[in-house]
Write an enzyme that holds these catalytic residues in place. Sequence first.
Site, PDB file in Angstrom:
ATOM      1  N   LYS A  29       0.832  -1.244  -0.006  1.00 42.58           N
ATOM      2  CA  LYS A  29       0.044  -0.173   0.015  1.00 42.58           C
ATOM      3  C   LYS A  29       0.921   1.225  -0.083  1.00 42.58           C
ATOM      4  O   LYS A  29       0.571   2.287  -0.607  1.00 42.58           O
ATOM      5  CB  LYS A  29      -0.969   0.110   1.224  1.00 42.58           C
ATOM      6  CG  LYS A  29      -2.222  -1.151   1.061  1.00 42.58           C
ATOM      7  CD  LYS A  29      -2.779  -1.168   2.572  1.00 42.58           C
ATOM      8  CE  LYS A  29      -3.685  -2.750   2.455  1.00 42.58           C
ATOM      9  NZ  LYS A  29      -4.331  -2.882   3.470  1.00 42.58           N
ATOM     10  N   GLN A  73      -4.031  -1.633   9.897  1.00 47.39           N
ATOM     11  CA  GLN A  73      -3.813  -3.008   9.152  1.00 47.39           C
ATOM     12  C   GLN A  73      -4.370  -3.864  10.199  1.00 47.39           C
ATOM     13  O   GLN A  73      -3.877  -4.137  11.556  1.00 47.39           O
ATOM     14  CB  GLN A  73      -2.285  -3.272   8.847  1.00 47.39           C
ATOM     15  CG  GLN A  73      -2.262  -4.543   8.123  1.00 47.39           C
ATOM     16  CD  GLN A  73      -3.080  -4.663   6.783  1.00 47.39           C
ATOM     17  OE1 GLN A  73      -2.773  -3.562   6.058  1.00 47.39           O
ATOM     18  NE2 GLN A  73      -3.716  -5.739   6.401  1.00 47.39           N
ATOM     19  N   ASP A  96     -10.436   3.103   5.404  1.00 44.12           N
ATOM     20  CA  ASP A  96     -10.906   1.836   5.198  1.00 44.12           C
ATOM     21  C   ASP A  96     -12.363   1.618   5.640  1.00 44.12           C
ATOM     22  O   ASP A  96     -13.220   0.609   5.093  1.00 44.12           O
ATOM     23  CB  ASP A  96     -10.162   1.050   6.203  1.00 44.12           C
ATOM     24  CG  ASP A  96      -8.999   0.173   5.750  1.00 44.12           C
ATOM     25  OD1 ASP A  96      -8.983  -0.071   4.512  1.00 44.12           O
ATOM     26  OD2 ASP A  96      -8.209  -0.234   6.424  1.00 44.12           O
TER      27      ASP A  96
END
Length: 283
Positions: A29, A73, A96
């Site tokens: 990412k 994450q 997210d």
Amino acid sequence: MATAGHRSPKLTAVLVGDDPASAIYVRTKTRTCEGLGIDSETIELPENVSTKDLIGYIDELNTNKGVDGILVQLPLPSGVDTEAVLDNIDPRKDVDGLHPHNVGLLVQGRPRFVPATPGGIMQMLDRRGIEIEGANAVIIGRSEIVGKPMASLLMHRNATVTVCHSRTRDLPAVCRSADILVVAVGRDAMVTKDFVKSGATVIDVGINRVAARARVEDIFGEYSDWEKFNQRGYIVVGDVHPEVEEIAGALTPVPGGVGPLTIGMLMSNTLEAAARLRATSTG
Ligand code: NDP
């Protein structure tokens, strides 16, 4: 890259513990950010970080005007309260789309940030011209990051949606009703031909490492890339058995397919966050 007076968008990733797969995802990412001119940084924290300390780091990122997007994450180590951490991300920086506020907006059909994996899948279906309206869509998996938001997105596009999970009775029969089958379970090659209606669109979200030679042979029969297997000690396969290609109308590959699109959508969410924060900034 920033020009005078203009700051580049910035994504900050928080990586807790030393899970190698998570580290690879975060690196991919942040590398993609670099390639696109989005600034990025990774805050690495030890496995035993407390929920309170982790929330303290998140609070700093929330108030830091130089940060547009915050990505924690997942999965977090078992000692950390994941919900508490996600609840404390500023929803305007939650690229997210996992903060309850953003989940609520998505369920109401007015998303702010669409979670990257299902967002990418919608892009894939649209760009491939797959008809969603009126289609029977079956999703295997009901996670917060894939299954649930996928169900909302497909429902709002007028698909008839069924969500399956580990307690679903006669899973293959339910799946055979699908025009669009989205598989997000995390079990290598679980979905075989008998789950799939001829001509169905099959989206394979799974990312599974197979390290047992016998299992590779079991899945592929004549496997042709032993050199790769020997080099790495494993191969990556999806949740969908390769034999499904013979019967599906369309099937996403693993690796490739959903994974890279997920990263693309994360980048897109980061740019949107930056644009909105600038539009509302008074400073
Ligand atoms: P989770 O582990 O959070 O959820 C798995 C889901 O599968 C659960 O709902 C579970 O049911 C269900 N399930 C488990 N076993 C069965 C079974 N035998 N039959 C039917 N359903 C079953 O997974 P995620 O959604 O986080 O991830 C799923 C997969 O997708 C993983 O391989 C992950 O690595 C991959 N992934 C890939 C991404 C990408 O970018 N390509 C992004 C995110 C995930 P229950 O709820 O009853 O326990």
